[in-house]
Design a protein around this motif. Structure first.
Motif, short mmCIF file in Angstrom:
data_model
loop_
_atom_site.label_atom_id
_atom_site.label_comp_id
_atom_site.label_asym_id
_atom_site.label_seq_id
_atom_site.Cartn_x
_atom_site.Cartn_y
_atom_site.Cartn_z
N GLN A 194 0.84 -1.21 0.00
CA GLN A 194 0.00 0.00 0.00
C GLN A 194 0.87 1.26 0.00
OE1 GLN A 194 -0.07 -2.56 2.16
NE2 GLN A 194 -2.14 -3.00 2.86
N THR A 195 1.88 1.29 0.85
CA THR A 195 2.77 2.44 0.91
C THR A 195 3.54 2.59 -0.38
OG1 THR A 195 2.96 2.40 3.32
CG2 THR A 195 4.76 3.43 2.11
N ASN A 196 4.01 1.48 -0.93
CA ASN A 196 4.77 1.56 -2.18
C ASN A 196 3.90 2.11 -3.30
OD1 ASN A 196 7.55 0.73 -3.21
ND2 ASN A 196 6.20 -0.11 -4.79
N ALA A 197 2.64 1.67 -3.37
CA ALA A 197 1.73 2.17 -4.40
C ALA A 197 1.48 3.67 -4.22
CB ALA A 197 0.41 1.40 -4.36
N MET A 198 1.31 4.11 -2.98
CA MET A 198 1.09 5.53 -2.71
C MET A 198 2.31 6.35 -3.13
SD MET A 198 2.07 8.10 -0.30
CE MET A 198 2.60 7.18 1.13
N LEU A 199 3.52 5.89 -2.77
CA LEU A 199 4.74 6.61 -3.14
C LEU A 199 4.94 6.59 -4.65
CD1 LEU A 199 7.14 5.38 -0.31
CD2 LEU A 199 6.08 7.65 -0.53
N ARG A 200 4.59 5.49 -5.28
CA ARG A 200 4.73 5.36 -6.73
C ARG A 200 3.81 6.34 -7.45
NH1 ARG A 200 6.49 2.36 -10.89
NH2 ARG A 200 5.00 1.55 -12.39
N SER A 201 2.63 6.58 -6.89
CA SER A 201 1.69 7.52 -7.52
C SER A 201 2.20 8.96 -7.43
CB SER A 201 0.31 7.42 -6.87
OG SER A 201 0.31 7.98 -5.57
N ARG A 202 3.13 9.22 -6.51
CA ARG A 202 3.68 10.57 -6.31
C ARG A 202 5.04 10.78 -6.96
NH1 ARG A 202 2.48 11.53 0.12
NH2 ARG A 202 0.22 11.27 -0.02
N SER A 203 5.72 9.68 -7.31
CA SER A 203 7.08 9.80 -7.86
C SER A 203 7.34 8.70 -8.87
CB SER A 203 8.11 9.71 -6.73
OG SER A 203 9.42 9.60 -7.24
N ARG A 204 7.95 9.06 -9.99
CA ARG A 204 8.28 8.04 -10.99
C ARG A 204 9.54 7.27 -10.61
NH1 ARG A 204 11.81 10.49 -15.02
NH2 ARG A 204 12.15 12.63 -14.37
N GLY A 205 10.22 7.67 -9.52
CA GLY A 205 11.43 6.99 -9.08
C GLY A 205 11.17 5.79 -8.20
N VAL A 206 9.91 5.44 -7.97
CA VAL A 206 9.56 4.30 -7.11
C VAL A 206 9.19 3.11 -7.99
CG1 VAL A 206 7.99 3.45 -5.31
CG2 VAL A 206 8.77 5.83 -5.26
N ALA A 207 9.90 2.01 -7.82
CA ALA A 207 9.68 0.82 -8.64
C ALA A 207 8.38 0.11 -8.25
CB ALA A 207 10.84 -0.15 -8.49
N LYS A 208 7.66 -0.39 -9.25
CA LYS A 208 6.41 -1.12 -9.00
C LYS A 208 6.65 -2.35 -8.13
CE LYS A 208 2.48 -3.17 -11.37
NZ LYS A 208 1.85 -3.47 -12.66
N ASN A 209 7.71 -3.10 -8.42
CA ASN A 209 8.03 -4.31 -7.65
C ASN A 209 9.27 -4.06 -6.78
OD1 ASN A 209 5.95 -5.98 -8.77
ND2 ASN A 209 7.12 -5.96 -10.66
N SER A 210 9.25 -2.97 -6.06
CA SER A 210 10.38 -2.54 -5.24
C SER A 210 10.85 -3.62 -4.27
CB SER A 210 9.99 -1.29 -4.46
OG SER A 210 10.99 -0.96 -3.53
N LEU A 211 12.16 -3.74 -4.14
CA LEU A 211 12.72 -4.68 -3.15
C LEU A 211 12.43 -4.23 -1.73
CD1 LEU A 211 16.14 -5.63 -4.82
CD2 LEU A 211 14.03 -6.98 -4.70
N HIS A 212 12.02 -2.99 -1.54
CA HIS A 212 11.60 -2.52 -0.21
C HIS A 212 10.43 -3.38 0.29
CE1 HIS A 212 13.95 1.22 0.29
NE2 HIS A 212 13.83 1.36 -1.02
N MET A 213 9.55 -3.81 -0.61
CA MET A 213 8.38 -4.60 -0.22
C MET A 213 8.76 -6.00 0.23
SD MET A 213 5.38 -3.41 -2.88
CE MET A 213 6.17 -4.11 -4.33
N LYS A 214 9.96 -6.44 -0.07
CA LYS A 214 10.44 -7.76 0.35
C LYS A 214 11.40 -7.66 1.53
CE LYS A 214 10.21 -9.66 -4.31
NZ LYS A 214 10.98 -10.27 -5.40
N GLY A 215 11.62 -6.45 2.03
CA GLY A 215 12.57 -6.27 3.12
C GLY A 215 14.01 -6.43 2.66
#
Length: 189
Positions: free
Chosen positions: A120-141
């Motif tokens: 959810q947070t990744n999707a929100m950040l992605r909607s605000r910035s093109r620098g956020v990856a859709k399948n970000s490794l942040h979501m996997k820790g």
């Protein structure tokens, strides 16, 4: 002051040689942090969060073993603070962070900008910035975005890149470096 070992090598040359060997030893990179400290096989991580006001400064690995309670503390600290959700952070990412910190020869703790991110947070950040990856490794820790006051983004980038153990992104405009335990690669300005 230049320190020389008994072999006549400078400390900088020794560290450079060690960094070069991590390329060949990437699968066993986890041994890097303790060696660089020169005080036995101990790994330590120190961070603070400007968002939550929290900090962590802990030894998380001693003599070949991760310390379960220290990892729990790190996992909680690196949580998605927006929804208070945590995940087990990949220890390879923590090792990369600790090794890069050691290479920079700095006592200052990292400022953690982002560790674990919920979908959810990744999707929100992605909607605000093109620098956020859709399948970000942040979501996997498996990733962290970090900053230091006493080192430039370029210095942090070079130290993390020297580890040759994952992805390193340089975000000079936002003053932070991304480190992850994914495929070895670099990007950014």
């Amino acid at each position: 002051m230049t320190e020389h070992s008994s072999t006549g090598m400078t400390r900088r040359a020794l560290l450079g040689a060690f960094a070069a060997t991590t390329v060949a030893a990437a699968p066993t990179f986890s041994n890097a942090a303790g060696f660089l400290r020169g005080g036995g096989d101990i790994r330590r991580i120190s961070m603070y969060s400007g968002r939550t006001g929290e900090s962590v400064d802990t030894i998380y690995w001693i003599e070949g073993k991760y310390i379960k309670e220290a990892l729990k503390e790190i996992n909680h600290f690196m949580r998605d603070w927006r929804i208070d959700s945590s995940i087990s952070m990949d220890t390879r990412t923590i090792d990369i962070m600790a090794a890069a910190h050691s290479l920079m020869d700095v006592n200052e703790p990292y400022m953690l900008l982002s560790g674990y991110r919920s979908p959810q947070t990744n999707a929100m950040l992605r909607s605000r910035s093109r620098g956020v990856a859709k399948n970000s490794l942040h979501m996997k820790g498996q990733a962290a975005d970090l900053r230091l006051q006493n080192r430039t983004v370029h210095q942090m980038f070079r130290a993390a890149t020297a580890c040759r153990a994952g992805g390193v992104g340089k975000y000079s405009g936002s003053n932070f470096v991304h480190m992850d335990c994914g495929v070895v690669r670099t990007w950014g300005r």
